[in-house]
Scaffold this motif. Structure first.
Motif, short mmCIF file in Angstrom:
data_model
loop_
_atom_site.label_atom_id
_atom_site.label_comp_id
_atom_site.label_asym_id
_atom_site.label_seq_id
_atom_site.Cartn_x
_atom_site.Cartn_y
_atom_site.Cartn_z
N GLY A 35 0.82 -1.21 0.00
CA GLY A 35 0.00 0.00 0.00
C GLY A 35 0.85 1.26 0.00
N LEU A 36 1.88 1.27 0.85
CA LEU A 36 2.79 2.42 0.89
C LEU A 36 3.58 2.55 -0.41
CD1 LEU A 36 4.25 2.43 4.53
CD2 LEU A 36 2.64 4.03 3.50
N GLU A 37 3.97 1.41 -0.97
CA GLU A 37 4.72 1.44 -2.23
C GLU A 37 3.86 2.01 -3.36
OE1 GLU A 37 7.70 1.25 -4.96
OE2 GLU A 37 7.86 1.06 -2.79
N ALA A 38 2.59 1.62 -3.39
CA ALA A 38 1.68 2.15 -4.41
C ALA A 38 1.51 3.65 -4.25
CB ALA A 38 0.33 1.45 -4.33
N ILE A 43 2.96 9.19 -6.11
CA ILE A 43 3.60 10.49 -5.87
C ILE A 43 4.78 10.69 -6.81
CG2 ILE A 43 4.92 11.85 -4.20
CD1 ILE A 43 3.17 10.53 -2.01
N SER A 44 5.58 9.65 -6.98
CA SER A 44 6.81 9.75 -7.79
C SER A 44 6.56 10.08 -9.26
CB SER A 44 7.60 8.45 -7.70
OG SER A 44 8.05 8.24 -6.39
N VAL A 72 10.65 10.46 -0.48
CA VAL A 72 9.19 10.27 -0.51
C VAL A 72 8.83 9.05 0.32
CG1 VAL A 72 7.25 9.59 -2.00
CG2 VAL A 72 8.76 11.44 -2.71
N ARG A 73 9.56 7.96 0.14
CA ARG A 73 9.26 6.73 0.88
C ARG A 73 9.49 6.93 2.39
NH1 ARG A 73 9.93 5.51 -4.18
NH2 ARG A 73 9.01 3.62 -5.08
N GLU A 74 10.54 7.66 2.75
CA GLU A 74 10.80 7.94 4.17
C GLU A 74 9.65 8.72 4.79
OE1 GLU A 74 14.49 10.03 4.68
OE2 GLU A 74 15.64 8.45 3.69
#
Length: 156
Positions: A35-38, A43-44, A72-74
């Motif tokens: 979910g976070l990766e999606a 965003i990316s 962004v992931r952090e």
């Protein structure tokens, strides 16, 4: 022969347009939470690589793009919403990193300039066409003017 070349060109065009985009995300960047990766991917694809101009950080192989992807992931892992993560990046790098800049502040002038110039040009064109159609047609030449013109042109 022409039909064969046209068919080959069409097949090549369709083949290239159906190719999936190439992403630069490295395996060590991918989050374990799907979910976070999606969310990070979403965003990316909307953030511009500062080095590659019109390439998203998701597609760019530049080091700064990798740093931005990791940032962004952090932020997402830290609990930021998508909007907060984007705002954090914009605060550090400016609105230039947005592939679709916001239509607010000074950007509103840029967003409105093209339609405004179009309307001005359309108005000028309409006025010019109306003036041209209303212009008086020159009176026909008199007999004396016709003789003088014939003399100048050397007609007998």
């Amino acid at each position: 022969m022409k039909r064969l070349l046209a068919a080959l060109g069409l097949a090549l065009t369709l083949g290239l347009s159906a190719a999936p985009p190439v992403y630069a995300v490295q395996p060590d960047e991918v989050l374990s939470d799907a979910g976070l990766e999606a969310r990070a991917r979403a965003i990316s694809v909307n953030l511009r690589c500062p080095v590659c101009q019109n390439e998203s950080i998701d597609e760019s192989h530049a080091e700064i793009a990798r740093d931005l992807r990791l940032l962004v992931r952090e932020r997402l892992v830290a609990g930021d919403t998508d909007e907060q993560a984007v705002d954090f990046i914009v605060a550090r790098y400016g609105e230039y990193v947005l592939l679709n800049p916001r239509a607010s502040g000074m950007n509103a002038i840029l967003w409105g300039a093209a339609p405004a110039f179009f309307l001005v040009a359309l108005g000028v064109a309409i006025i010019a066409i109306r003036r041209r159609s209303r212009a008086e047609v020159a009176a026909p030449l008199t007999d004396e003017e016709k003789r003088r013109l014939d003399d100048l042109l050397g007609k007998d």
